[in-house]
Design a protein around this motif. Sequence first.
Motif, mmCIF file in Angstrom:
data_model
loop_
_atom_site.group_PDB
_atom_site.id
_atom_site.type_symbol
_atom_site.label_atom_id
_atom_site.label_comp_id
_atom_site.label_asym_id
_atom_site.label_seq_id
_atom_site.Cartn_x
_atom_site.Cartn_y
_atom_site.Cartn_z
ATOM 1 N N THR A 40 0.856 -1.192 0.000
ATOM 2 C CA THR A 40 0.000 0.000 0.000
ATOM 3 C C THR A 40 0.892 1.242 0.000
ATOM 4 O O THR A 40 2.121 1.138 -0.014
ATOM 5 C CB THR A 40 -0.980 -0.001 1.202
ATOM 6 O OG1 THR A 40 -1.907 1.071 1.034
ATOM 7 C CG2 THR A 40 -0.245 0.172 2.525
ATOM 8 N N THR A 41 0.225 2.397 -0.019
ATOM 9 C CA THR A 41 0.961 3.659 0.007
ATOM 10 C C THR A 41 0.689 4.336 1.338
ATOM 11 O O THR A 41 -0.466 4.446 1.749
ATOM 12 C CB THR A 41 0.466 4.583 -1.125
ATOM 13 O OG1 THR A 41 0.436 3.819 -2.330
ATOM 14 C CG2 THR A 41 1.382 5.783 -1.291
ATOM 15 N N ILE A 89 -0.086 7.234 3.809
ATOM 16 C CA ILE A 89 -0.764 8.520 3.586
ATOM 17 C C ILE A 89 -0.467 9.516 4.710
ATOM 18 O O ILE A 89 -1.114 10.553 4.810
ATOM 19 C CB ILE A 89 -2.295 8.342 3.458
ATOM 20 C CG1 ILE A 89 -2.893 7.796 4.761
ATOM 21 C CG2 ILE A 89 -2.627 7.431 2.303
ATOM 22 C CD1 ILE A 89 -4.411 7.889 4.792
ATOM 23 N N PRO A 147 3.116 13.821 2.417
ATOM 24 C CA PRO A 147 3.169 13.820 0.953
ATOM 25 C C PRO A 147 4.247 12.906 0.357
ATOM 26 O O PRO A 147 4.237 12.657 -0.847
ATOM 27 C CB PRO A 147 3.476 15.280 0.596
ATOM 28 C CG PRO A 147 3.135 16.062 1.802
ATOM 29 C CD PRO A 147 3.349 15.167 2.965
ATOM 30 N N MET A 148 5.175 12.402 1.168
ATOM 31 C CA MET A 148 6.178 11.471 0.667
ATOM 32 C C MET A 148 5.519 10.296 -0.047
ATOM 33 O O MET A 148 5.966 9.872 -1.103
ATOM 34 C CB MET A 148 7.025 10.903 1.822
ATOM 35 C CG MET A 148 8.127 11.796 2.326
ATOM 36 S SD MET A 148 9.516 11.918 1.211
ATOM 37 C CE MET A 148 10.478 10.506 1.699
ATOM 38 N N GLY A 149 4.469 9.758 0.580
ATOM 39 C CA GLY A 149 3.758 8.633 -0.012
ATOM 40 C C GLY A 149 4.635 7.417 -0.202
ATOM 41 O O GLY A 149 4.720 6.857 -1.299
ATOM 42 N N THR A 185 9.875 5.452 5.722
ATOM 43 C CA THR A 185 11.074 6.224 6.057
ATOM 44 C C THR A 185 10.962 6.878 7.431
ATOM 45 O O THR A 185 11.846 7.619 7.829
ATOM 46 C CB THR A 185 11.348 7.315 4.997
ATOM 47 O OG1 THR A 185 10.115 7.912 4.640
ATOM 48 C CG2 THR A 185 12.010 6.741 3.766
ATOM 49 N N TYR A 191 1.317 3.291 10.669
ATOM 50 C CA TYR A 191 0.243 3.278 9.674
ATOM 51 C C TYR A 191 0.157 1.917 8.995
ATOM 52 O O TYR A 191 -0.915 1.342 8.840
ATOM 53 C CB TYR A 191 0.482 4.385 8.633
ATOM 54 C CG TYR A 191 -0.474 4.326 7.465
ATOM 55 C CD1 TYR A 191 -1.764 4.851 7.582
ATOM 56 C CD2 TYR A 191 -0.107 3.732 6.264
ATOM 57 C CE1 TYR A 191 -2.650 4.782 6.521
ATOM 58 C CE2 TYR A 191 -0.988 3.657 5.196
ATOM 59 C CZ TYR A 191 -2.261 4.180 5.330
ATOM 60 O OH TYR A 191 -3.145 4.101 4.285
ATOM 61 N N LYS A 197 -12.850 -1.532 7.684
ATOM 62 C CA LYS A 197 -12.883 -1.340 6.234
ATOM 63 C C LYS A 197 -13.651 -2.466 5.528
ATOM 64 O O LYS A 197 -14.342 -2.225 4.538
ATOM 65 C CB LYS A 197 -11.436 -1.274 5.725
ATOM 66 C CG LYS A 197 -11.282 -0.943 4.260
ATOM 67 C CD LYS A 197 -9.808 -0.893 3.890
ATOM 68 C CE LYS A 197 -9.596 -1.328 2.459
ATOM 69 N NZ LYS A 197 -8.173 -1.452 2.140
#
Lengths: 411, 118
Positions: B3-4, B6, B9-11, B29, B36, B70
């Motif tokens: 996943t990314t 959130i 903004p690095m994402g 990072t 998360y 979810k």
Amino acid sequence: MKHFDVVIIGGGPAGMAAALGAREEGASVAILERDVRLGGILNQCIHNGFGLHYFGEELTGPEYAARFREKVLADRGVTVYLEAMVLSLTEERNVTAVSPTQGFIELSAGSIVLAMGCRERSAGAIGLMGTRPAGIYTAGMAQRLSNVGGFLVGKEAVILGSGDIGLIMARRMTSEGAKVKLVMEIMPFSSGLKRNIVQCLQDYDIPLRYSTTVTRVTGKERLTGVYIAPVDEKLQPILEKEEYVPCDTLLLSVGLIPENDLLTGMDVEMSPVTAGAVVDEYRQTSVSGIFSAGNVLHVHDLVDNVSEEAFIAGKSAAQYAAGKLSQGECVSVAAGEGVRYVLPQRVHKGEGKVRLYFRVNKVYRGKSVVVRSGDELLKRKKTMVLAPGEMQQIEIEKSLIKGDISVALEE
Amino acid sequence: METTCIMCPMGCALTIEEQDGVVKVRGNTCPRGEKYGVNEYVDPKRMVTTLLKVKGGGVLSVKTSEPFRKAQVSAVLQAAAKVLLDRSYKAGEVVVKDVAGSGVDLIATADLIFGEKA
């Protein structure tokens, strides 16, 4: 002709915050709004995520709007004209408008705040090739039809542009039972928030293709499909790789343009980059007594910033009307290496702090934001990542201003 | 799972795996990314905002009272699609209690004056 200290054109988030700012100075205020209620585009943004910065909590659009609307409507110093379409505005600050309930309206003002927001770029604006069938909507139009009108605009959709409204509409249409087949972005990156890419697309298994665009559309009465193709470095479609995607709906989320038509014929200096007025830190334009704030000044990504900016504009407009706005010597603020624009474009010398807002021109990692005034270094701030879709801000002390200011990215 | 992140903004592109009962996050990072990633793997939650239909036309915008599992999002959306409102509501009022057994309520995010055209 009725007179108000401050007349605000537009009753969205900017107009409402400007009204509260002006009221803090005790000014008499009028808001001219063309819709049937205050709140502007927030009323159709039913998703949440608004207000984290301004209120410290996550609100939906209608809830964020209501916070301001209730304050504005409770304040007897603010006169609200609804369904009022402004027809003209002069440098002498006379405003004419029409409304079905009040007829022809003529107002004179001590100062004006422009808060008209922006419009979406349309199929014509991007030179969309092919036929002109039903089923092609701007994302915000589809959002309004869905969230205010209760109409689902199609069953099988493709979205061009990965700005936040496009991403939000991908989720909205999926939630309402439509199939969103694909989101395309002509750039190699999205201008939308990461959170929206994850929670609006990935959560619903909607593919996002970068460096891809629509080459033409087909269909006579109703859209039957779109041809799409990847683009080269010059953003030109590679037609040999064109493919066909059947669909009945195409949503366009391809940018916003400040709606400054009212300024036609006036001597307001405009910025070719933002398509809004050039302003000082009070958000005053080059025509004294005329202020600008919100998306009509430059397109924002967070409404929280709009509220903050418009509050300043409204407060300053009230001070101007009362003859109390101090206006000394100005320096210009320019965008340097890596920066697309900085706002305000002019700052007065003096005391206190001023916050500079800026956008970068592409994605940068590990750069420093450097603010210089004349030859002096005012500020240097190391950053992890900077993206064009996220407006940045940096604060400087006015007393340190020596000469013209520049904001640039350096190693 | 991939996943990314959130959190900023690095994402960062995250890879999340379970090894011997321990959830491991790679690709982040910073510590926020790890937290998360673990949450997304173990118990991802979402808020849902949607529209409820009003008898005679129009819609009312609603949100869930808080983020919920979810995996239940689609059940909540399906239950919401079946609701037909026939009275007025104030913003903040509970419209549907414990929607689809998710444990969260649907709450009006705007006023609805029944019988008034939008």
